[in-house]
Design an enzyme around this catalytic site. Sequence first.
Site, PDB file in Angstrom:
ATOM      1  N   MET A  30       0.720  -1.316  -0.322  1.00 11.31           N
ATOM      2  CA  MET A  30      -0.148  -0.105   0.053  1.00 11.31           C
ATOM      3  C   MET A  30       0.526   0.917   0.186  1.00 11.31           C
ATOM      4  O   MET A  30       0.066   1.748  -0.286  1.00 11.31           O
ATOM      5  CB  MET A  30      -1.089  -0.028   1.537  1.00 11.31           C
ATOM      6  CG  MET A  30      -2.097  -0.915   1.174  1.00 11.31           C
ATOM      7  SD  MET A  30      -3.450  -0.885   1.740  1.00 11.31           S
ATOM      8  CE  MET A  30      -2.973  -1.057   3.680  1.00 11.31           C
ATOM      9  N   LEU A  33       6.834   3.307   1.202  1.00 10.56           N
ATOM     10  CA  LEU A  33       7.852   2.023   1.697  1.00 10.56           C
ATOM     11  C   LEU A  33       8.895   2.047   2.409  1.00 10.56           C
ATOM     12  O   LEU A  33       8.847   3.449   3.015  1.00 10.56           O
ATOM     13  CB  LEU A  33       8.152   1.655  -0.121  1.00 10.56           C
ATOM     14  CG  LEU A  33       6.855   1.592  -0.480  1.00 10.56           C
ATOM     15  CD1 LEU A  33       8.463   1.015  -2.624  1.00 10.56           C
ATOM     16  CD2 LEU A  33       6.556   0.517  -0.772  1.00 10.56           C
ATOM     17  N   HIS A  34       8.784   1.227   3.728  1.00  2.29           N
ATOM     18  CA  HIS A  34      10.117   1.496   4.563  1.00  2.29           C
ATOM     19  C   HIS A  34      11.275   0.044   4.480  1.00  2.29           C
ATOM     20  O   HIS A  34      10.850  -0.595   3.478  1.00  2.29           O
ATOM     21  CB  HIS A  34       8.953   1.575   5.646  1.00  2.29           C
ATOM     22  CG  HIS A  34       8.573   0.223   6.154  1.00  2.29           C
ATOM     23  ND1 HIS A  34       8.895  -0.816   6.064  1.00  2.29           N
ATOM     24  CD2 HIS A  34       7.314   0.688   6.084  1.00  2.29           C
ATOM     25  CE1 HIS A  34       7.257  -1.534   6.579  1.00  2.29           C
ATOM     26  NE2 HIS A  34       6.361  -0.653   6.390  1.00  2.29           N
ATOM     27  N   HIS A  37       9.088  -3.369   3.298  1.00  2.00           N
ATOM     28  CA  HIS A  37       8.563  -3.754   2.228  1.00  2.00           C
ATOM     29  C   HIS A  37      10.305  -3.588   1.385  1.00  2.00           C
ATOM     30  O   HIS A  37       9.749  -4.525   0.542  1.00  2.00           O
ATOM     31  CB  HIS A  37       8.262  -2.066   1.994  1.00  2.00           C
ATOM     32  CG  HIS A  37       6.312  -1.959   2.579  1.00  2.00           C
ATOM     33  ND1 HIS A  37       6.841  -0.467   3.371  1.00  2.00           N
ATOM     34  CD2 HIS A  37       5.779  -2.658   2.386  1.00  2.00           C
ATOM     35  CE1 HIS A  37       5.513  -0.453   3.385  1.00  2.00           C
ATOM     36  NE2 HIS A  37       4.669  -1.398   2.994  1.00  2.00           N
ATOM     37  N   ASP A 151       2.297  -9.292   9.473  1.00  2.00           N
ATOM     38  CA  ASP A 151       0.991  -9.567   9.608  1.00  2.00           C
ATOM     39  C   ASP A 151       0.485 -10.912   9.181  1.00  2.00           C
ATOM     40  O   ASP A 151       0.911 -11.134   7.867  1.00  2.00           O
ATOM     41  CB  ASP A 151       0.105  -8.741   7.293  1.00  2.00           C
ATOM     42  CG  ASP A 151       0.903  -6.680   8.117  1.00  2.00           C
ATOM     43  OD1 ASP A 151       0.371  -6.671   9.270  1.00  2.00           O
ATOM     44  OD2 ASP A 151       1.214  -6.872   7.250  1.00  2.00           O
TER      45      ASP A 151
HETATM   46  O1  PAF Z   1      -0.149  -5.713   3.385  1.00  4.45           O
HETATM   47  C1  PAF Z   1      -0.985  -5.035   3.263  1.00  4.45           C
HETATM   48  O2  PAF Z   1       0.272  -4.156   2.357  1.00  4.45           O
HETATM   49  C2  PAF Z   1      -2.156  -4.688   2.074  1.00  4.45           C
HETATM   50  O3  PAF Z   1      -2.569  -5.476   3.208  1.00  4.45           O
HETATM   51  C3  PAF Z   1      -2.101  -5.724   0.868  1.00  4.45           C
HETATM   52  C4  PAF Z   1      -1.039  -6.991   1.123  1.00  4.45           C
HETATM   53  C5  PAF Z   1      -1.230  -5.140   0.021  1.00  4.45           C
HETATM   54  C6  PAF Z   1      -3.122  -5.702   0.382  1.00  4.45           C
HETATM   55  O4  PAF Z   1      -3.971  -4.627  -0.053  1.00  4.45           O
END
Ligand code: PAF
Length: 283
Positions: A30, A33-34, A37, A151
Amino acid sequence: MKTVTTSARLRKAVKAARREGKTIGFVPTMGFLHAGHMSLVERARRENDLVVVSIFVNPTQFGPNEDYHAYPRDEKRDLAMLEQAGVDIAFLPAADEMYPKGFSTYVLQEGTLTGTLCGRSRPGHFRGVTTIVAKLFNLVRPDQAYFGQKDAQQVAVIRQMVKDLNFDVRIVDCPIVREPDGLALSSRNTYLDPDQRRDARVISQALFEARAAIESGQRDAAAVRELVRSRIASVPSVMIDYVEVVDADDLTPLQRLRGRVMIAVAVKIGRPRLIDNIQLTVQ
Ligand code: PAF
């Protein structure tokens, strides 16, 4: 790096690569970025011929009173980071590209994986996640897709969706990246003011203390849960949403610790909601 904003262009670009026999690695994000990511992007870069990263703040995974509109965004910086990391294609669709007028088909996963932890506190959240990830998988058709263990519930839900709906993709989960003081990296950390940022340290401290207790022989899940809960509650600004000790694969609550165990935490510090977890194998 190619930056594309439409599904048609994305399809065309990945099709060409696939025709050449290239393997495709995909990192859905989303944005904002850090280093967390970027650890996914770097791994995707090492393991695939073509790397696709999507940046899309997905409206359907936010509840009505959540932070969709406030969610931090910095497209220019994100694109510079992706370019620097050697990404081949950045996909930045607008909301109506992914959800055009008349959109009405959602992917809904039932059962225990979505009904617990964040699924309990954020009704509808995982329906939004599975819907957008399914759409992105259909567009990119990656060989491998990369997700962060922060997550962990999302990873479990997506693995189940891939299995249930026969997506031909390998899900790769990558370790949590932390600040030097232990705070798990998150785009939402940017919401924290200096006092909240200081108080947020207690989340990982509590989890690390729990890990130490387990390593010293503690096997009672209720005792571990209470240790984490009381440590976090000692900082008054940190409001606990949940502390759970669960099986790391099926997310069911544990009584005795054995096998792959996850301690998962969600808190609110003022407005920001933060999650974290540790996973360990207990003999
Ligand atoms: O983890 C995330 O940033 C979001 O839930 C994802 C997987 C990009 C879906 O929108």
